[in-house]
Design a protein around this motif. Sequence first.
Motif, short mmCIF file in Angstrom:
data_model
loop_
_atom_site.label_atom_id
_atom_site.label_comp_id
_atom_site.label_asym_id
_atom_site.label_seq_id
_atom_site.Cartn_x
_atom_site.Cartn_y
_atom_site.Cartn_z
N TYR A 175 6.06 -4.14 18.63
CA TYR A 175 3.93 -4.01 17.83
C TYR A 175 5.03 -4.48 16.38
O TYR A 175 5.73 -4.59 15.95
N SER B 150 7.28 -5.69 1.78
CA SER B 150 5.79 -4.90 0.26
C SER B 150 5.93 -5.35 -0.44
O SER B 150 5.77 -5.11 -1.43
N ASN C 277 -2.07 -7.54 8.39
CA ASN C 277 -0.71 -7.46 7.51
C ASN C 277 -0.07 -8.55 6.74
O ASN C 277 1.28 -9.08 6.58
N SER D 125 0.74 -1.05 0.19
CA SER D 125 -0.16 0.04 0.15
C SER D 125 1.16 0.87 -0.01
O SER D 125 1.21 2.50 -0.93
C1 LIG Z 1 8.49 6.50 8.64
C2 LIG Z 1 7.73 6.02 8.85
C3 LIG Z 1 7.33 6.30 10.15
C4 LIG Z 1 5.92 6.15 10.91
N1 LIG Z 1 5.19 6.26 12.02
C5 LIG Z 1 3.99 5.27 12.85
C6 LIG Z 1 2.96 5.75 13.53
O1 LIG Z 1 3.83 7.07 13.59
N2 LIG Z 1 2.41 4.75 14.28
C7 LIG Z 1 2.03 3.31 13.11
O2 LIG Z 1 1.65 3.10 14.17
N3 LIG Z 1 3.65 3.54 12.31
C8 LIG Z 1 4.96 4.44 11.58
N4 LIG Z 1 4.94 3.68 10.97
C9 LIG Z 1 4.99 2.58 11.36
C10 LIG Z 1 4.09 1.61 9.73
O3 LIG Z 1 2.97 2.08 10.66
C11 LIG Z 1 4.17 0.76 8.82
O4 LIG Z 1 5.54 0.27 8.23
C12 LIG Z 1 3.19 0.18 8.35
O5 LIG Z 1 2.66 -1.27 8.45
C13 LIG Z 1 3.40 0.98 7.56
O6 LIG Z 1 2.53 0.88 5.99
P1 LIG Z 1 2.37 0.63 5.02
O7 LIG Z 1 1.17 1.01 3.59
O8 LIG Z 1 2.89 1.84 4.34
O9 LIG Z 1 3.41 -0.25 4.12
P2 LIG Z 1 3.88 -1.85 2.94
O10 LIG Z 1 5.03 -1.60 2.88
O11 LIG Z 1 3.02 -0.98 2.00
O12 LIG Z 1 2.80 -2.52 3.98
C14 LIG Z 1 3.49 -2.99 5.07
C15 LIG Z 1 2.73 -4.50 5.32
O13 LIG Z 1 1.60 -4.46 5.47
C16 LIG Z 1 1.06 -5.11 4.68
N5 LIG Z 1 0.17 -4.50 3.76
C17 LIG Z 1 0.33 -2.80 3.16
N6 LIG Z 1 -1.07 -3.13 2.68
C18 LIG Z 1 -1.54 -4.22 3.40
C19 LIG Z 1 -3.56 -4.12 2.67
N7 LIG Z 1 -3.96 -3.57 1.89
N8 LIG Z 1 -4.02 -5.57 3.07
C20 LIG Z 1 -2.60 -6.56 3.63
N9 LIG Z 1 -2.04 -6.43 3.39
C21 LIG Z 1 -1.37 -4.76 3.53
C22 LIG Z 1 2.60 -5.48 3.36
O14 LIG Z 1 2.62 -6.60 3.03
C23 LIG Z 1 3.76 -5.08 4.36
O15 LIG Z 1 3.67 -6.66 5.05
C24 LIG Z 1 6.29 4.56 10.08
C25 LIG Z 1 6.66 4.21 9.80
C26 LIG Z 1 7.96 5.17 9.26
C27 LIG Z 1 8.39 4.16 8.00
#
Ligand SMILES: Cc1cc2nc3c(=O)[nH]c(=O)nc-3n(C[C@H](O)[C@H](O)[C@H](O)COP(=O)(O)OP(=O)(O)OC[C@H]3O[C@@H](n4cnc5c(N)ncnc54)[C@H](O)[C@@H]3O)c2cc1C
Length: 479
Positions: free
Chosen positions: A437, A115, A224, A106
Amino acid sequence: MANYNRKDFAKLVVLGGIGYTVFACAEDAKKDKTSKEDTAPKMPKLLPENVKLYQKADAEYQELAVRFNKRFQQSPTYIAQCFTTQGVADAVKFARFKNLKVVVKSGGHSFEGFSSTNDGLVVDVSAVKTMEWTPDHSLTVGAGCILKELYDELLPKQRILPSGSCATVGIAGLTLGGGYGFFSRKYGLTCDSLQEITIVDGNGNILHESGNSAILKACKGGGNGNFGIVTRMKFRTYQAPKFFQAFRCKSYKLDTKRAKELLQTWFEYTEKLPKTAFSAFVLNGKTLTILITSYSDDDNDVLAMYNALKAKSDKATIGSKRPLAKALKTFYGVQHPIYFKNACAGLYQNFAEIEGCIDDVISKVISSRGLIYQVNTLGGNINSVAAEKRSVYPHRSYPYLSELQSYWDKPSQEASRLTAFQEVQDYFYQHGIRAHYRNYPDINFKDFETAYYGKYLPELKKIKQQLDPENRIQHPQSI
Ligand SMILES: Cc1cc2nc3c(=O)[nH]c(=O)nc-3n(C[C@H](O)[C@H](O)[C@H](O)COP(=O)(O)OP(=O)(O)OC[C@H]3O[C@@H](n4cnc5c(N)ncnc54)[C@H](O)[C@@H]3O)c2cc1C
């Protein structure tokens, strides 16, 4: 009515039994044949308004392959750019037809590159960006929305969702692992506001889940990339506060003794913070920043904490009460890909839990280049029995979440950074810190499933079996 003796009756039962068995076998064979025909993977129709498939030679592939963490530069066999739920279902069916594993993307902010993949098919839902309000102030969003887009929609309408602060993090990945931020101590985790989802399972079936659904529950902390691809999420939203204020205390050139004393004071005062406040202790090498945020006029305990820490710090500032939208933007962070390793460094009950290893941890952070040790406040309404019943986030009773971070500019710096990083993680592990977490994964966690999901692991395994029996959807730490 015919008269049967015991022998005749026994014969009848046996014959009847055989007859039934033969009949049942014939039926099973028929069922087997039809079910195999039904479930045998077929090439789906891939309509460009639903999904577009890209391979390495395509220019779009190069763009879509980029992730926020430059440490991972993976090359999947296919990237399926999905625009609709049907497109996601067709992409999964295509993966089944080709017998490829599926990885979900995502916002692309996974700490450990979960991802993407070096083989298999990436289902990329980042283009699914629909937003739809209902009269009760619920907001339904496509799984491709990032936090910045969400806040741009919510804040002008004076609504908020308790969520993270970084602009480019995906709402889907964040919510499915729990999700916390400045407003969580009052309104709970992001997943606690999730009311409905649309999810595509490992066979390409589209499911709509709400209410007491076990699948919806599993997606609140355990969703996830484990057993399905969420394409649509409906959230409850809340009245936004009128202002947001940040207090900061800074200390420089710290030694272990002073940093530890400040950490102990921080723990002591965070216990008394109101639910409208959040705090983070951020030790970056020898420099410490303590952040306290508040959005309520009831700030006596916030001021007490600020004053106590100010007395021990080198510099302290109270920010003005700013409009929420403006204030949140100052926490949006870096919005382009960078090299880093971040991971959870444990969830704690209190300072006593880490007292035995904290000297080693602080000494290592202070003496290593580019290591950051951060502790954040959770607690408040995150620790809710009602929310616990509706989710699989297992760590509600822990009021503190810590993280370890390291950032660098060149790949040549990676090895030494990772060595120092692991040393700190080892101190915590040897000291018995085991709860972590899910959204802050570390590829080196031992027994990661229990660390992330605790007592909910068997429940999640059942959902995995139900939705993805072929283990089509996976990443290196999937269930
Ligand atoms: C700079 C930074 C700041 C952050 N700040 C916070 C914060 O303030 N609070 C907090 O709680 N977390 C925070 N995080 C952690 C963040 O919540 C996780 O990294 C989260 O999983 C990212 O989601 P994404 O969709 O961007 O990532 P992606 O890399 O797209 O996905 C992350 C994981 O979720 C799975 N996934 C994604 N989309 C889906 C979907 N639609 N259906 C099923 N599975 C899916 C992927 O397979 C992968 O395992 C932060 C991370 C970063 C890098």
